[in-house]
Design an enzyme around this catalytic site. Structure first.
Site, PDB file in Angstrom:
ATOM      1  CE  LYS A  78      -3.885  -2.379   2.095  1.00  0.00           C
ATOM      2  NZ  LYS A  78      -4.632  -2.761   3.298  1.00  0.00           N
ATOM      3  CD  GLN A 122      -3.411  -4.358   6.379  1.00  0.00           C
ATOM      4  OE1 GLN A 122      -3.296  -3.408   5.600  1.00  0.00           O
ATOM      5  NE2 GLN A 122      -4.062  -5.453   6.045  1.00  0.00           N
ATOM      6  CG  ASP A 145      -9.608  -0.089   4.734  1.00  0.00           C
ATOM      7  OD1 ASP A 145      -9.338  -0.389   3.551  1.00  0.00           O
ATOM      8  OD2 ASP A 145      -8.948  -0.478   5.710  1.00  0.00           O
TER       9      ASP A 145
END
Ligand code: NAP
Length: 313
Positions: A78, A122, A145
């Site tokens: 990422k 994460q 997200d």
């Protein structure tokens, strides 16, 4: 058994659609690597134009707690994507022992930092931290997200804000190849909070007729056989037998499984499914890169930068 019945008329019209596209040739590939590269280029161009016009480069805070090997690989990827897209990555690598209170304090600080437009924590988090509390602590406008209950609720109510990356990425992938979603019967296998459920909402938002299957679904084969677009997101190799795939169906495999040989594979037997489907996404190189590229797209959009979605030239 759950009573979904197809009357003779709807089933024969489904068969007619399938027969038209019945493929003696193997399926065409939904190339997530190529399409994600096109999305990243689009994000890069949109950000470059924004910066040229005097705007601020978007910042994405990437928070990793602990050293889970898979999570560390995802986070590294990422951060690399941020470089490609022209996004400023802020790296926050915290030790496994970080308490929930310390993590929430960091999120609060990032929520108030005007150099940061996106906050990504994460998952999975260490077991002593409540993932729901953390996900819902991220500012709704920085939730790139798309997992915050408010953003999922907005999607459910047809007022989308930041949308979950995997499901949005799948729609981008299908749109790129001109594959129609509206009006078609899409069957989602898997109903997790991060993939299956938001995907069902996303497809409904796109105008599909959606069936969601999960652990308690009786006769999974029945639903799969009636899928015009089949999306599998379980994480169990072979959960869907390739023989069940309707001729001419579109198959999107989200699952990631590692064989004993170390090879990564999806949830369905690719070769056998490809012999029946019209389109299929590979693993690796299908949905995974789309999820990552969509994160960059969401970050740009969280910063108020519109990104043009690519379509096949
Ligand atoms: P998860 O949280 O374990 O959810 C799996 C879902 O499958 C659950 O809803 C579960 O039902 C359902 N399920 C379990 N057994 C089933 C069965 N026999 N028939 C039908 N449904 C069944 O996993 P996830 O996070 O959604 O991820 C799914 C897979 O996608 C994993 O392999 C993951 O690595 C992969 N993934 C890929 C990407 C990507 O970008 N490519 C992104 C995220 C995840 P219950 O809800 O009843 O437990």
């Amino acid at each position: 058994m759950l009573a979904i019945r197809y009357n003779a008329r709807s089933f024969s019209s489904l068969k007619t659609t399938m027969n038209k596209s019945m493929n003696p040739a193997p399926a065409q590939i939904l190339d997530g690597l190529a399409v994600s590269a096109a999305v990243l280029t689009s994000v890069h161009e949109a950000i470059a134009a924004h910066v040229r016009a005097g705007g601020q480069r978007p910042g994405l805070a990437v928070v990793l707690v602990g050293e889970d090997p898979a999570s560390s690989i995802y986070v590294r990827a990422k951060r690399k994507d941020c470089e490609r897209a022209g996004i400023q990555a802020g790296d926050f690598d915290l030790p496994f022992e970080t308490s929930q209170a310390e993590l929430l304090a960091l999120i609060d600080q990032l929520n108030r930092d005007d150099k940061i437009q996106g906050v990504l924590v994460q998952l999975p988090l260490p077991p002593h931290i409540d993932e729901v509390a953390v996900t819902n602590a991220i500012s709704v406008s920085k939730d790139v997200d798309g997992f915050h209950a408010f953003n999922v609720g907005r999607l459910a109510l047809r007022q989308p804000g930041l949308r979950p990356c995997t499901s949005r990425g799948i729609v981008t992938l299908l749109n790129y190849y001109g594959i129609r979603i509206k009006g078609r019967h899409c069957v989602v296998v898997g109903a997790s909070n991060i993939v299956g459920r938001p995907l069902g909402l996303e497809l409904l938002y796109q105008g599909a007729t959606v069936t969601t299957c999960h652990r308690f679904t009786e006769d999974l084969a029945f639903y799969v056989r009636h899928a015009e677009v089949l999306i599998i997101a379980v994480g169990k190799r072979g959960v869907v037998d390739a023989d069940w795939v309707a001729d001419g169906a579109v198959v999107v495999d989200v699952g990631i499984n590692r064989l004993e040989s170390g090879k990564l594979v999806g949830d369905i037997d690719f070769e056998r499914a490809a012999a029946k489907a019209a389109w299929i996404s590979p693993v690796p190189g299908g949905v995974g890169p789309m999820t990552r590229a969509t994160l960059m797209q969401n970050t740009a959009e969280a910063a108020g930068i519109d990104v043009a979605e690519p379509i096949m030239p």
